[in-house]
Design a protein around this motif. Sequence first.
Motif, short mmCIF file in Angstrom:
data_model
loop_
_atom_site.label_atom_id
_atom_site.label_comp_id
_atom_site.label_asym_id
_atom_site.label_seq_id
_atom_site.Cartn_x
_atom_site.Cartn_y
_atom_site.Cartn_z
N LEU A 195 42.33 61.67 59.55
CA LEU A 195 41.16 60.79 59.69
C LEU A 195 41.16 59.60 58.83
O LEU A 195 40.57 58.78 59.47
N SER A 196 42.14 59.02 58.05
CA SER A 196 41.95 58.32 57.20
C SER A 196 42.99 56.90 57.61
O SER A 196 42.44 55.54 57.64
N ILE A 197 44.21 57.24 57.75
CA ILE A 197 44.78 56.47 58.36
C ILE A 197 44.95 55.57 58.67
O ILE A 197 45.77 54.38 58.45
N ARG A 198 45.00 55.51 60.15
CA ARG A 198 44.18 55.08 61.23
C ARG A 198 43.07 53.13 60.36
O ARG A 198 43.55 52.27 60.47
N GLU A 199 42.53 53.61 59.83
CA GLU A 199 41.32 53.19 59.02
C GLU A 199 42.18 52.35 58.02
O GLU A 199 41.73 51.35 58.06
#
Length: 296
Positions: free
Chosen positions: A260-264
């Motif tokens: 959930l965090s890696i793209r952001e």
Amino acid sequence: MVFEGLAEKLQDTFDKLRGKGKLSEEDVKSALKEVRMSLLEADVNYRVVKDFINNIEERAVGEEVMESLTPAQQVIKIVKEELTELMGGEHQEITFADSPPTVIMLVGLQGSGKTTSAGKLANHFKKEGKSPLLVAADVYRPAAIDQLEQLGKQLDVDVFQMGDENDPVDIVKGAVSSARSHDNDIVIVDTAGRLHIDEELMDELSRIKGAVDPEEIMLVVDAMTGQDAVNVAERFTEQLDIDGMFMTKLDGDARGGAALSIREVTGRPIKYAGVGEKLNQLETFHPDRMASRILG
Ligand code: GDP
């Protein structure tokens, strides 16, 4: 499957919201507080959670939503849209070369699942009618070369190797020439990994990048390592300007925070996911489908 705990909690929160009929601002805010807690418990990066909740609150608290016929549905729809956006919005394809071969360079730490993922990609492209070439560019672990040879046999896919005594840059250059003369339209390079990021490794990967200018530098990251995966991805993005990620072990019981965090955090999308040890256990990563899995 990763996200199971998170999915359960979010679905509980939204069931409560649905049961309410008309919603007050307080109802929405307290639901979002629960969403926030659930995401933090799922090991989603703190900053990412903060922005995510702010975005939703801006859209969900207001007359338009609360006065609508199905306010809970509207809130859930907004969460789903924002969750999809968080993971990159649309599915991102890899970039194919105008004139073949397309070179995909897999990079990542040792144990992240690089070699397995190289095999999965070869299998995936072969099924699409392409002719992949797997390249053994990890010269530090002879076992890695054997592992790739085995995968090639299993999948009936060509493997290029020059043993463990040549410079990886020469190996990859040789592989690209070989692909041209044997009509392999995709070259999948399995590079060396280390237990930790170090300058020597980055230097080697940069030299390979400089020599063959790959269409796609794909970082393989292990979902089970949580926020460490995100930190690793940040470093690789800074130093190698990666194009996207292959996130492995999404079948495990990790809490899902990395996915959930890696793209952001990195600005780079997850393009593929590994969902098991078998070579057909690859999924193209679709943020909207992932969001649907989480929200039911
Ligand atoms: P490398 O050192 O990065 O080349 O990693 P390997 O490809 O050797 O994989 C390390 C371990 O992770 C092996 O036991 C693989 O079977 C396993 N693995 C790789 N991808 C996945 C995945 O998507 N799910 C699961 N459960 N295991 C995986």
